[in-house]
Design an enzyme around this catalytic site. Structure first.
Site, mmCIF file in Angstrom:
data_model
loop_
_atom_site.group_PDB
_atom_site.id
_atom_site.type_symbol
_atom_site.label_atom_id
_atom_site.label_comp_id
_atom_site.label_asym_id
_atom_site.label_seq_id
_atom_site.Cartn_x
_atom_site.Cartn_y
_atom_site.Cartn_z
ATOM 1 N N ASN A 1 4.494 4.364 -2.262
ATOM 2 C CA ASN A 1 5.159 3.066 -2.389
ATOM 3 C C ASN A 1 5.540 2.770 -3.827
ATOM 4 O O ASN A 1 4.842 3.141 -4.767
ATOM 5 C CB ASN A 1 4.251 1.955 -1.859
ATOM 6 N N VAL A 2 6.632 2.045 -3.950
ATOM 7 C CA VAL A 2 7.098 1.659 -5.280
ATOM 8 C C VAL A 2 6.696 0.221 -5.582
ATOM 9 O O VAL A 2 6.957 -0.285 -6.670
ATOM 10 C CB VAL A 2 8.628 1.870 -5.407
ATOM 11 N N HIS B 1 6.290 8.111 -6.249
ATOM 12 C CA HIS B 1 7.742 7.902 -6.203
ATOM 13 C C HIS B 1 8.225 6.826 -7.161
ATOM 14 O O HIS B 1 9.311 6.272 -6.967
ATOM 15 C CB HIS B 1 8.170 7.573 -4.757
HETATM 16 P P1 NAD Z 1 8.315 5.600 6.339
HETATM 17 O O1 NAD Z 1 9.237 4.416 6.314
HETATM 18 O O2 NAD Z 1 8.897 6.937 6.515
HETATM 19 O O3 NAD Z 1 7.257 5.415 7.514
HETATM 20 C C1 NAD Z 1 6.545 4.234 7.654
HETATM 21 C C2 NAD Z 1 5.324 4.474 8.517
HETATM 22 O O4 NAD Z 1 4.598 3.257 8.531
HETATM 23 C C3 NAD Z 1 5.644 4.853 9.961
HETATM 24 O O5 NAD Z 1 4.869 5.978 10.351
HETATM 25 C C4 NAD Z 1 5.218 3.610 10.750
HETATM 26 O O6 NAD Z 1 4.696 3.920 12.037
HETATM 27 C C5 NAD Z 1 4.136 3.045 9.845
HETATM 28 N N1 NAD Z 1 3.896 1.608 10.009
HETATM 29 C C6 NAD Z 1 4.766 0.631 10.379
HETATM 30 N N2 NAD Z 1 4.150 -0.562 10.401
HETATM 31 C C7 NAD Z 1 2.856 -0.329 10.055
HETATM 32 C C8 NAD Z 1 1.718 -1.142 9.898
HETATM 33 N N3 NAD Z 1 1.772 -2.464 10.116
HETATM 34 N N4 NAD Z 1 0.546 -0.572 9.520
HETATM 35 C C9 NAD Z 1 0.462 0.774 9.301
HETATM 36 N N5 NAD Z 1 1.515 1.593 9.438
HETATM 37 C C10 NAD Z 1 2.695 1.054 9.805
HETATM 38 O O7 NAD Z 1 7.433 5.508 5.057
HETATM 39 P P2 NAD Z 1 6.868 6.633 4.087
HETATM 40 O O8 NAD Z 1 6.274 7.740 4.890
HETATM 41 O O9 NAD Z 1 6.040 5.903 3.116
HETATM 42 O O10 NAD Z 1 8.153 7.210 3.333
HETATM 43 C C11 NAD Z 1 9.007 6.275 2.851
HETATM 44 C C12 NAD Z 1 9.672 6.488 1.532
HETATM 45 O O11 NAD Z 1 10.334 5.235 1.309
HETATM 46 C C13 NAD Z 1 8.745 6.653 0.367
HETATM 47 O O12 NAD Z 1 9.355 7.553 -0.476
HETATM 48 C C14 NAD Z 1 8.706 5.276 -0.317
HETATM 49 O O13 NAD Z 1 8.832 5.413 -1.727
HETATM 50 C C15 NAD Z 1 9.895 4.539 0.169
HETATM 51 N N6 NAD Z 1 9.605 3.112 0.585
HETATM 52 C C16 NAD Z 1 8.710 2.362 -0.120
HETATM 53 C C17 NAD Z 1 8.397 1.059 0.276
HETATM 54 C C18 NAD Z 1 7.389 0.271 -0.519
HETATM 55 O O14 NAD Z 1 7.200 0.542 -1.694
HETATM 56 N N7 NAD Z 1 6.683 -0.697 0.087
HETATM 57 C C19 NAD Z 1 9.011 0.523 1.411
HETATM 58 C C20 NAD Z 1 9.957 1.308 2.110
HETATM 59 C C21 NAD Z 1 10.235 2.618 1.697
#
Ligand code: NAD
Length: 237
Positions: A92-93, A109
């Site tokens: 996460n960022v 990331h």
């Molecule tokens: P992803 O979006 O590919 O997958 C998200 C996962 O979270 C899924 O498997 C889903 O089932 C699960 N999920 C959904 N709601 C949930 C909950 N309430 N509790 C637990 N799990 C839950 O995410 P990823 O695998 O982290 O890859 C995403 C890429 O996107 C990373 O490179 C990241 O840097 C970036 N990203 C970051 C953020 C952030 O910083 N918060 C948000 C979106 C995307």
């Protein structure tokens, strides 16, 4: 008095841990990240082609981040740190682990609240406001988000591997386990380590399929993480 045994715990977090704070994951929204295609906003080619669109995307993400708070899953991981040696490796960022109080965090990331020079990657600045074309580093070149875009090197990978190879317990939370090299990190954990995967829609990748000690907890982060933390704390006492 019996000495408490501190276990070496490595936690791998993905976008799902921040979902219940109000930050959307992107795979849950059909491959779009807040309405954007990843290749239009999170690649070096997008930055070449349309830097203003890329900056606006991250400006929106930054503004959104400043309006949300850590949730009980982030807070439970901070609690785990009081009894154990915990390192969080996050994709996460956002800064929600920091705001929950965790101390040992590796951002694979990058970080939304930092920007860096486009000519000197070591010139990194804290940044909480919007970033625009024309915002320059101390050496006079354009600033960009301090984010590892798809297709870029992951500079923190070696440091992350150094932690995973020592893990007695690995906890994976809220990741679709599709974005490599982050998704492959679990493959570096010692054979005997226990691996937990908390996700309401788990996807078991190759590295996880190879782990005999894998326990899948099909729950949301806010439900599953505090439960697991209580379990670990009670077992290890
Ligand atoms: P992803 O979006 O590919 O997958 C998200 C996962 O979270 C899924 O498997 C889903 O089932 C699960 N999920 C959904 N709601 C949930 C909950 N309430 N509790 C637990 N799990 C839950 O995410 P990823 O695998 O982290 O890859 C995403 C890429 O996107 C990373 O490179 C990241 O840097 C970036 N990203 C970051 C953020 C952030 O910083 N918060 C948000 C979106 C995307």
């Amino acid at each position: 008095m019996k000495q408490k045994r501190m276990a070496k715990i490595v936690v791998l977090t993905g976008a799902g841990i921040s979902a219940e704070s109000g930050i959307k994951t992107f795979r849950d929204a059909g491959g779009l990240w807040e309405g954007y295609k990843v290749e239009d906003v999170a690649t070096p080619e997008a930055w070449e082609r349309q830097p203003a669109v890329v900056l606006e995307f991250y400006n929106e993400r930054r503004r959104q981040l400043l309006n949300v708070d850590p949730n009980p899953a982030h807070q439970a991981l901070k609690q785990l740190e009081e009894d154990h040696d915990v390192t969080i490796i996050t994709q996460n960022v956002d800064d929600l682990h920091e705001r929950a109080g965790s101390h040992h965090i590796i951002h694979l990331h990058g970080e939304l609240l930092k920007v860096r020079s486009t000519t000197d990657e070591h010139l990194v600045y804290e940044w909480k406001k919007d970033l625009f074309i024309g915002d320059m580093c101390a050496k006079g070149s354009q600033l960009r988000p301090h984010i590892v875009w798809f297709g870029e090197m992951v500079p923190m990978l070696e440091k992350a591997i150094d932690e995973v190879v020592k893990a007695e317990i690995v906890i994976i939370i809220g990741s679709s386990m599709q974005v490599y090299p982050a998704a492959g990190l679990v493959g570096y954990a010692p054979r005997q380590s226990a691996v937990f995967y908390i996700d309401p829609r788990p996807q078991i990748n190759y590295e996880m399929r190879m782990r005999p000690g894998l326990e899948i907890i099909e729950k949301s982060a806010v439900e599953g993480v505090p439960e697991l933390v209580r379990r670990i704390i009670s077992i290890q006492k």
